[in-house]
Design a protein around this motif. Structure first.
Motif: not given
Lengths: 256, 509
Positions: A105-107, A109-115
């Motif tokens: 929840p703290h990221l 959509v893009l960060e969710n995928i790239t992390l």
């Protein structure tokens, strides 16, 4: 080509045996549906394949990585360490989607995928972003990359979650009741993504209560009851003329 | 030969580094509690940044004879002797009575002052004139003082003991006790400023004050005694005592000097003048304005100390929390033990241990560092528990999702769990900071001069606990206020975010 093999797998939670002598295998590109009543062990089986749970005895092979506990006593002091290393390798090859919506929840959509690609695969950020944008388009969410999870609907969340898993280039995708937390009208958009992936040749295993999907989209259907696999067959076989009376009793519930 | 050298080095390390022979020729570091009131050692009522008192004059005179500079080190009265062995200073001089018990721990110089105990009662009380009149009555004395021992030895007296004489006098005024037995200098000064009290009866007992120093510093002892002797023979000691109105029949006998007094008690007069005119409101305000810079400086020390201690608490608390949650069977119990031990024992004891006990195993922290470490390690235990609740507020699915993506547990904690947990714990951590700010007043026991200590010093000099108390309270409030606002801000933001999430989850279908 066989990509997943489970042999004589047993698992207990204390006194309670959740999985009894499980045997089955999956070929590359197949879409397998696992059906059965709540508490029959289907979710636990999925979690064993992804090594989120350990199993007590048996054999598991995902792609070229094996965990062999057939001669029960093999556990030594390094047993756990050994399991964790192999589990890590297996998880790199397997993507998993959960019933609960658990984007970070703290990221965005893009960060969710790239992390994970950046942290685990050490991919350069630019490359990870490029791939993520392609995946977002694939799950029909182009233009959503800067949103936060709380700005998404349930169906959109699950599609982002699929993209997040795909970003790690898994060989197999596991889904644990991916649509049961969703409102009925959102179920289709998630299942359609899975059907698209099937067309592209992705190997997928789905634990589901969506009988229509199991019937129309899968290559094979597995029926489980009380921790056992009762029957494996084509959808036609399982839903039209099952061998076992227990299977028949279950599928009849959905006929009316 | 070689082993002997190493042994010597060890002895040097353990005792020698701060002992007299290393420093005696440069600076005489002397300790006292500036809160110990007139006439011993106290803040100059007109220039509060100056420390004055008859013992200050004696130290300065001795230093002059020895040809050294002096450096004052503030320490809590109870800690004066332990502090000697920490090596923070070389001598302690502060109304320390020469007793057999204390002689076991430290060496004393010859007495620099001999006096007696004095009964003080409320004006108008005409039935108390001697110890015998006290039988069956409630009487106050300072804790662990000769006065207490005398009262208890008499038998039949209900003895109440106090940390400071002001408390005893206030209790007498309020009718809880009928008499107070204290060292004569205290009685002389307190009754002079507060005319509702009077001294009664004959001198009781005999008490000798000496300068305390470490057992091993025998050279310094000899030098001090030599200087004291000069001080006595030259008449300088008598002059100092007369200036402070403390010359008495016991000193006449001790120094065998029965001549007429010819030095006016000007320092005693100076004290009376500056303290007794406090009833005028405008003068009092002027006084407070004069104090303000000292208060503000102390407030800054309190703030700086608290912020640094909180940084220690936040960082170390996180390590403890992680150890407790993810440490497994080996490390997790250690973290639990740490939390329980720290939370289950008083901060005061922990501070004493860090400050006075650690040097005996070779870890000697400066007062400032000891205060930060003590407060920080203490609050770390509380912060660890706050973090833990923050961690548990994160759904288990977050960890599983991260692990299924191939992350290690450590990566998952760092990238996924921690950032979410921190946002949850910001408000409670900020609240803890505000209570740390207030707990920081405890570090005055390890010689730190912070806001509460300054309050005690100034209040005891002027016998004014109300006005200065309000100033101190306001300063604490002002220090804490910005942080209360910060906590509120984050609390509100978090709740708005949660409400929005709930709204959107309901709305977009």
């Amino acid at each position: 080509m066989e990509i997943l093999k489970v042999e004589a797998l047993n698992k207990r939670f204390g006194e309670y045996q959740v999985l009894k002598n499980i045997n089955f295998s999956v070929n590359k590109g197949e879409l397998i549906s696992i059906i059965g009543r709540s508490g029959c062990g289907k979710t636990t089986l999925l979690r064993c394949i992804n090594c989120l749970e350990t199993f007590d005895s048996g054999y598991l092979r995902v792609s070229d990585i094996e965990i062999d506990k057939r001669n029960g006593q093999k556990q030594n002091n390094n047993g756990n360490q050994d399991f964790e290393t192999k589990a890590q390798k297996i998880r790199r090859k397997v993507g998993m989607l959960f019933q609960s919506l658990n984007l970070f929840p703290h990221l965005t959509v893009l960060e969710n995928i790239t992390l994970a690609p950046i942290v685990v695969k050490k991919e350069p950020k630019e490359k990870a972003i490029q791939e993520a944008l392609i995946l977002l388009e694939k799950v029909g969410l182009k233009g959503y990359e800067n949103r936060y999870p709380y700005q998404l609907s349930g169906g959109q969340s699950q599609r982002v979650a699929i993209a997040r898993s795909l970003a790690m280039n898994p060989e197999i995708m596991l889904y644990d009741e991916p649509t049961s937390a969703l409102d009925p009208e959102l179920v289709g958009e998630v299942l359609n993504v899975m059907i698209d992936l099937h067309k592209e040749g992705m190997t997928q295993i789905v634990v589901t209560h969506a009988m229509n999907f199991a019937k129309t989209a899968s290559n094979l259907v597995v029926y489980m009851e009380s921790g056992e696999i009762i029957e494996i067959g084509t959808p036609q076989k399982i839903f039209e003329s099952p061998n076992d009376p227990r299977t028949e009793a279950y599928v009849r519930l959905f006929k009316e | 030969m070689k082993t002997k050298l190493i042994l010597n080095l060890w002895i040097l390390l353990l005792f020698g580094l701060h002992s007299s022979f290393a420093k005696e020729l440069m600076v005489l570091r002397w300790a006292a509690d500036a809160e110990s009131n007139a006439p011993y050692i106290f803040q100059d009522p007109k220039i509060p940044s100056n420390i004055i008192g008859f013992e200050v004059d004696i130290v300065n005179a001795i230093a002059q004879y020895l040809g050294v500079e002096t450096q004052f080190v503030q320490n809590q009265w109870d800690g004066l002797i332990p502090g000697l062995y920490r090596g923070d200073y070389d001598i302690a001089i502060n109304g320390l009575e020469i007793t057999e018990d204390r002689k076991k721990e430290v060496n004393f110089t010859n007495p620099y002052y001999i006096t007696h105990e004095q009964l003080v009662v409320l004006k108008g009380v005409d039935y108390i004139h001697s110890l015998s009149d006290l039988v069956g009555r409630k009487v106050g004395a300072l804790k662990n003082s000769l006065a207490e021992r005398i009262l208890r030895a008499k038998g039949g007296i209900n003895v109440l003991t106090y940390e400071g004489e002001v408390n005893a006098f206030v209790d007498m005024k309020n009718g809880r006790i009928e008499a107070v037995l204290v060292d004569a200098p205290i009685a002389i000064y307190y009754t002079a400023v507060n005319p509702e009290f009077v001294m009664v009866g004959q001198p009781i007992g005999e008490i000798s004050y000496g300068i305390a120093l470490r057992k091993q510093d025998t050279t310094l002892l000899a030098k001090l005694n030599w200087a004291l002797d000069k001080l006595q023979k030259s008449g300088k000691l008598r002059e100092i005592l007369e200036e402070w109105n403390l010359w008495n029949f016991m000193m006449e006998k001790y120094l065998n000097d029965y001549s007429e007094s010819n030095v006016p008690p000007k320092k005693y007069q100076y004290f009376l003048e500056s303290v007794s005119k406090k009833s005028e409101f405008s003068e009092r305000i002027n006084l407070y304005i004069k104090f303000l810079p000292i208060f503000l400086k102390a407030a800054l020390i309190t703030l700086g100390l608290s912020i640094l201690a909180m940084i220690v608490a936040i960082a170390f608390g996180l390590i403890i929390a992680l150890a407790r949650i993810y440490g497994g069977k080996l490390i997790s119990p250690l973290a639990v033990a740490y939390i329980e031990i720290i939370r289950g024992t008083p901060l005061l004891i922990q501070l004493y241990l860090i400050f006075y006990a650690l040097p005996s195993i070779g870890i000697k922290l400066s007062p400032f560092l000891a205060a930060i470490v003590g407060l920080g390690l203490n609050y770390a235990a509380y912060e660890a528990e706050v973090y833990r609740s923050g961690f548990f507020a994160i759904p288990r699915g977050q960890m599983e999702a991260a692990i299924s993506l191939g992350m290690t547990k450590a990566q998952a904690v760092w990238h996924i769990i921690l950032p979410q947990a921190i946002r949850i714990v910001i408000p409670p951590v900020t609240n803890d900071f505000i209570s740390l700010l207030k707990d920081s007043s405890l570090v005055s026991v390890i010689t730190m001069i912070e806001l509460t200590k300054v309050y005690n010093q100034i209040a005891s000099t002027y016998y004014d606990y109300l006005g200065t108390g309000i100033i101190t309270a306001i300063l604490y409030l002002l220090l804490g206020l910005p942080f209360i606002r910060i906590a509120r801000y984050f609390e509100r933001r978090l709740s708005i975010e949660r409400r929005e999430t709930a709204k959107l989850e309901g709305k977009i279908v």
